[in-house]
Design a protein around this motif. Structure first.
Motif, PDB file in Angstrom:
ATOM      1  N   TRP A  85       0.830  -1.207   0.000  1.00 27.21           N
ATOM      2  CA  TRP A  85       0.000   0.000   0.000  1.00 27.21           C
ATOM      3  C   TRP A  85       0.861   1.252   0.000  1.00 27.21           C
ATOM      4  N   ARG A  86       1.954   1.148   0.732  1.00 28.67           N
ATOM      5  CA  ARG A  86       2.856   2.315   0.722  1.00 28.67           C
ATOM      6  C   ARG A  86       3.414   2.554  -0.670  1.00 28.67           C
ATOM      7  N   PHE A  87       3.689   1.452  -1.341  1.00 31.07           N
ATOM      8  CA  PHE A  87       4.203   1.572  -2.706  1.00 31.07           C
ATOM      9  C   PHE A  87       3.180   2.301  -3.582  1.00 31.07           C
ATOM     10  N   VAL A  88       1.898   1.922  -3.393  1.00 32.35           N
ATOM     11  CA  VAL A  88       0.838   2.568  -4.187  1.00 32.35           C
ATOM     12  C   VAL A  88       0.782   4.062  -3.865  1.00 32.35           C
ATOM     13  N   TYR A  89       0.883   4.365  -2.561  1.00 28.30           N
ATOM     14  CA  TYR A  89       0.856   5.778  -2.160  1.00 28.30           C
ATOM     15  C   TYR A  89       1.967   6.562  -2.853  1.00 28.30           C
ATOM     16  N   VAL A  90       3.170   6.009  -2.750  1.00 34.27           N
ATOM     17  CA  VAL A  90       4.312   6.754  -3.279  1.00 34.27           C
ATOM     18  C   VAL A  90       4.227   6.870  -4.785  1.00 34.27           C
ATOM     19  N   ALA A  91       3.814   5.786  -5.434  1.00 30.17           N
ATOM     20  CA  ALA A  91       3.672   5.835  -6.894  1.00 30.17           C
ATOM     21  C   ALA A  91       2.637   6.892  -7.267  1.00 30.17           C
ATOM     22  N   THR A  92       1.554   6.945  -6.467  1.00 31.87           N
ATOM     23  CA  THR A  92       0.516   7.947  -6.757  1.00 31.87           C
ATOM     24  C   THR A  92       1.077   9.350  -6.597  1.00 31.87           C
ATOM     25  N   GLU A  93       1.866   9.499  -5.538  1.00 30.28           N
ATOM     26  CA  GLU A  93       2.440  10.829  -5.303  1.00 30.28           C
ATOM     27  C   GLU A  93       3.305  11.263  -6.483  1.00 30.28           C
ATOM     28  N   ILE A  94       4.142  10.343  -6.925  1.00 32.73           N
ATOM     29  CA  ILE A  94       5.030  10.680  -8.047  1.00 32.73           C
ATOM     30  C   ILE A  94       4.197  11.008  -9.281  1.00 32.73           C
ATOM     31  N   TRP A  95       3.191  10.188  -9.507  1.00 33.20           N
ATOM     32  CA  TRP A  95       2.332  10.383 -10.673  1.00 33.20           C
ATOM     33  C   TRP A  95       1.651  11.763 -10.621  1.00 33.20           C
ATOM     34  N   LEU A  96       1.131  12.120  -9.424  1.00 34.17           N
ATOM     35  CA  LEU A  96       0.462  13.419  -9.303  1.00 34.17           C
ATOM     36  C   LEU A  96       1.446  14.569  -9.492  1.00 34.17           C
ATOM     37  N   LEU A  97       2.665  14.347  -8.998  1.00 29.92           N
ATOM     38  CA  LEU A  97       3.685  15.392  -9.190  1.00 29.92           C
ATOM     39  C   LEU A  97       3.981  15.596 -10.663  1.00 29.92           C
ATOM     40  N   VAL A  98       4.061  14.459 -11.382  1.00 34.09           N
ATOM     41  CA  VAL A  98       4.338  14.546 -12.829  1.00 34.09           C
ATOM     42  C   VAL A  98       3.202  15.295 -13.519  1.00 34.09           C
ATOM     43  N   ILE A  99       1.962  14.932 -13.153  1.00 36.99           N
ATOM     44  CA  ILE A  99       0.803  15.592 -13.788  1.00 36.99           C
ATOM     45  C   ILE A  99       0.813  17.085 -13.481  1.00 36.99           C
ATOM     46  N   GLU A 100       1.077  17.410 -12.195  1.00 40.62           N
ATOM     47  CA  GLU A 100       1.089  18.811 -11.780  1.00 40.62           C
ATOM     48  C   GLU A 100       2.162  19.590 -12.548  1.00 40.62           C
ATOM     49  N   ARG A 101       3.332  18.968 -12.660  1.00 40.32           N
ATOM     50  CA  ARG A 101       4.445  19.617 -13.366  1.00 40.32           C
ATOM     51  C   ARG A 101       4.086  19.858 -14.831  1.00 40.32           C
ATOM     52  N   GLU A 102       3.449  18.842 -15.434  1.00 35.73           N
ATOM     53  CA  GLU A 102       3.065  19.005 -16.838  1.00 35.73           C
ATOM     54  C   GLU A 102       2.015  20.095 -16.998  1.00 35.73           C
ATOM     55  N   ARG A 103       1.089  20.140 -16.002  1.00 35.94           N
ATOM     56  CA  ARG A 103       0.055  21.178 -16.064  1.00 35.94           C
ATOM     57  C   ARG A 103       0.702  22.565 -15.956  1.00 35.94           C
ATOM     58  N   GLN A 104       1.676  22.653 -15.027  1.00 40.90           N
ATOM     59  CA  GLN A 104       2.355  23.943 -14.863  1.00 40.90           C
ATOM     60  C   GLN A 104       3.088  24.345 -16.136  1.00 40.90           C
ATOM     61  N   MET A 105       3.739  23.340 -16.757  1.00 40.87           N
ATOM     62  CA  MET A 105       4.478  23.658 -17.975  1.00 40.87           C
ATOM     63  C   MET A 105       3.534  24.081 -19.099  1.00 40.87           C
ATOM     64  N   ALA A 106       2.376  23.400 -19.162  1.00 42.75           N
ATOM     65  CA  ALA A 106       1.393  23.767 -20.182  1.00 42.75           C
ATOM     66  C   ALA A 106       0.892  25.178 -19.919  1.00 42.75           C
ATOM     67  N   ASP A 107       0.593  25.474 -18.611  1.00 40.60           N
ATOM     68  CA  ASP A 107       0.136  26.827 -18.254  1.00 40.60           C
ATOM     69  C   ASP A 107       1.192  27.845 -18.643  1.00 40.60           C
ATOM     70  N   ALA A 108       2.441  27.533 -18.300  1.00 45.92           N
ATOM     71  CA  ALA A 108       3.523  28.485 -18.580  1.00 45.92           C
ATOM     72  C   ALA A 108       3.648  28.729 -20.076  1.00 45.92           C
ATOM     73  N   SER A 109       3.446  27.663 -20.865  1.00 47.88           N
ATOM     74  CA  SER A 109       3.604  27.895 -22.309  1.00 47.88           C
ATOM     75  C   SER A 109       2.427  28.690 -22.856  1.00 47.88           C
ATOM     76  N   VAL A 110       1.227  28.515 -22.284  1.00 51.23           N
ATOM     77  CA  VAL A 110       0.092  29.351 -22.715  1.00 51.23           C
ATOM     78  C   VAL A 110       0.379  30.807 -22.335  1.00 51.23           C
ATOM     79  N   ILE A 111       0.888  30.990 -21.112  1.00 46.98           N
ATOM     80  CA  ILE A 111       1.179  32.362 -20.649  1.00 46.98           C
ATOM     81  C   ILE A 111       2.226  33.011 -21.557  1.00 46.98           C
ATOM     82  N   GLU A 112       3.233  32.229 -21.926  1.00 42.25           N
ATOM     83  CA  GLU A 112       4.279  32.783 -22.786  1.00 42.25           C
ATOM     84  C   GLU A 112       3.719  33.126 -24.172  1.00 42.25           C
TER      85      GLU A 112
END
Ligand code: RNT
Ligand code: ZN
Length: 475
Positions: free
Chosen positions: A35-62
């Motif tokens: 279960w801990r593995f699932v938690y951590v994998a989820t965390e990493i996955w959400l971080l990746v999604i968040e980072r991609e969202r930020q990058m997409a936002d930044a490119s729209v802003i640019e």
């Protein structure tokens, strides 16, 4: 077992993956591990999604910025240069927004004819809390700014030190804090909320003992301002405002003004290097309970400032209701080297509402920029709203002030002047109207990204989070 809600902050509370070692034959522990593995994998996955969202936002802003840049360029405006100019303009945040002008003397109610109305929870109760709140606000405001302190924010280590005996050491923690943040400090003697100001006469008091006390306070504060300027290698603006006046029609307007002039002369007698401290004097029209007569009026201080090479402080709430301070800037700067502004918003009276991007505020930004006065006008804020989140109040007000400056920096000033000089008032009006719908927000968003502060309403999420985790815990 249920996964925690899909938020990054929730995932960050998960314990480390390998703090339980799985061993063969220990099913419970293995299950825990997976279960801990699932938690951590989820965390990493959400971080990746968040980072991609930020990058997409930044490119729209640019992308939006580049398109806005083109549109402004067609009018002859260089947006990159406007942003470079904007980051060089500091705004002095008033510490007193953080605690409703309370200070740390614990001497009771706010007096002097000013009022902070509202009872929003979470106001700062100590200097550490106030510093933390200011830091939170500064993290949401693009650029490097200043903090404006009042004498009542001294830290005396629990010892009673009256205002005539204040020393730089009582502000050493503020100075160290400002130094560590590479920020400048500004300062104000406090001529209100004190037993010796109970009758609303301080520097113009007829009682010589009382007057002397307040003169000594003024002298002490200039020295504190100079110590701040020296330590920070950045001149401190020390602003004198007194409440003195009468509720009802006076029989003698002259005598208190003569006494005030004498007191100011005594306070300013000691020469102080302007590289360390700059003096300002702030007039006003009336206060609550001081409706008929204020000793330190605008004319009094303008005269004093011109005669004695001081700065005047123009507070947006201190004039007749249809009078704006923007109009005054280019007038007084013919006779004074520098001035201080208290940017505020009066609603029906000198109510010190949070500054918003109103026509009045835009006019202030325009006058500073159009006149080329960014180095000669010290921009201070002076509002204190106790009815909303105080960190949000600073953030809204300061971001609005900066927006007004940015709007002014995005004007085709040469073109406008040419039209005016040529007498083409039709084109001047048309262009000024057209400018109002230019894509200013694309430039502002890009500026926020570059300055590493939240874009759009995202700053409010940070304030709400701070309210939940910090402010709501204060009684
Ligand atoms: C009062 C003046 C003064 C104060 C601060 C707290 O009307 O505007 O500047 O608001 O000193
Ligand atoms: Zn003011």
């Amino acid at each position: 077992m249920q996964l925690p809600s899909q938020s990054l902050s929730a995932c960050r509370r998960v314990p480390p993956l390998l703090d339980t070692k799985p061993t063969p034959g220990n099913n419970g522990r293995l299950e825990h591990f997976s279960w801990r593995f699932v938690y951590v994998a989820t965390e990493i996955w959400l971080l990746v999604i968040e980072r991609e969202r930020q990058m997409a936002d930044a490119s729209v802003i640019e992308r939006n910025y580049l398109s806005a840049k083109d549109q402004y360029a067609k009018l002859g405006v260089n947006t990159d240069q406007a942003l470079e100019a904007l980051v060089k303009i500091p705004v002095s945040l008033q510490c007193w927004q953080g605690d409703d002008v309370g200070g740390f003397e614990n001497t009771g109610a706010l007096t002097g004819g000013i009022q902070a109305t509202g009872n929003y929870p979470g106001k700062a109760r100590t200097a550490d809390e106030l510093r933390a709140d200011v830091e939170k606000a500064l993290s949401l405001i693009p650029g490097t700014h200043r903090l404006n302190l009042h004498a009542i924010y001294a830290e005396t280590g629990g010892k009673k030190v009256d205002r005539d005996a204040l020393l730089p050491e009582h502000f050493s923690r503020w100075i160290d804090w400002a130094k560590s943040r590479k920020m400048g400090l500004d300062f104000n003697p406090t001529y209100f909320s004190h037993p010796l100001a109970a009758d609303n006469f301080t520097l113009s008091a007829r009682d010589e003992k009382k007057r002397k006390f307040w003169v000594d306070h003024g002298i002490a504060c200039r020295r504190i301002g100079a110590a701040m300027g020296k330590a920070l290698k950045n001149p401190c603006v020390t602003n004198v405002w007194i409440p003195d006046g009468y509720k009802d029609i006076p029989a003698d307007r002259k005598t208190p003004r003569e006494i005030l002039k004498k007191s100011l002369d005594e306070i300013f007698a000691e020469p102080i290097d302007p590289k360390l401290n700059l003096d300002a004097v702030e007039g006003k029209l009336y206060g609550i309970g001081l409706e008929s007569y204020v000793v330190g009026s605008h004319e009094f201080y303008l005269g004093y400032a011109v005669a004695n090479k001081k700065m005047v402080c123009l507070d947006a709430g201190h004039y007749h209701p249809t009078e704006g301070i923007a109009e005054k800037i280019s007038a007084v700067l013919n006779f004074l080297d520098e001035i201080l502004l208290h940017v505020s918003r009066g609603v029906r009276w000198d109510s010190d509402h949070v500054v918003i991007l109103s026509d009045d505020l835009r006019a202030i930004g325009e006058e500073i920029v159009r006149g080329g006065y960014t180095k000669r006008v010290h921009i201070g804020l002076d509002f204190f709203d106790a009815s909303i989140n105080r960190v949000a109040a600073w953030t809204i007000g300061t971001r609005s002030m900066l927006k007004s400056l940015m709007l002014a920096l995005l004007e085709p000033s040469r073109k406008l002047r040419e039209l005016e000089a040529a007498g083409d008032f039709t084109a001047r009006l048309a262009l000024l109207e057209e400018l109002k719908t230019m894509p200013f927000s694309a430039v502002w968003d890009y500026h926020c990204v570059k300055q590493n502060v939240p874009v759009g309403m995202a700053w409010l999420d940070a304030v709400k989070e701070y309210e939940k985790s910090v402010l709501s815990k204060r009684s």
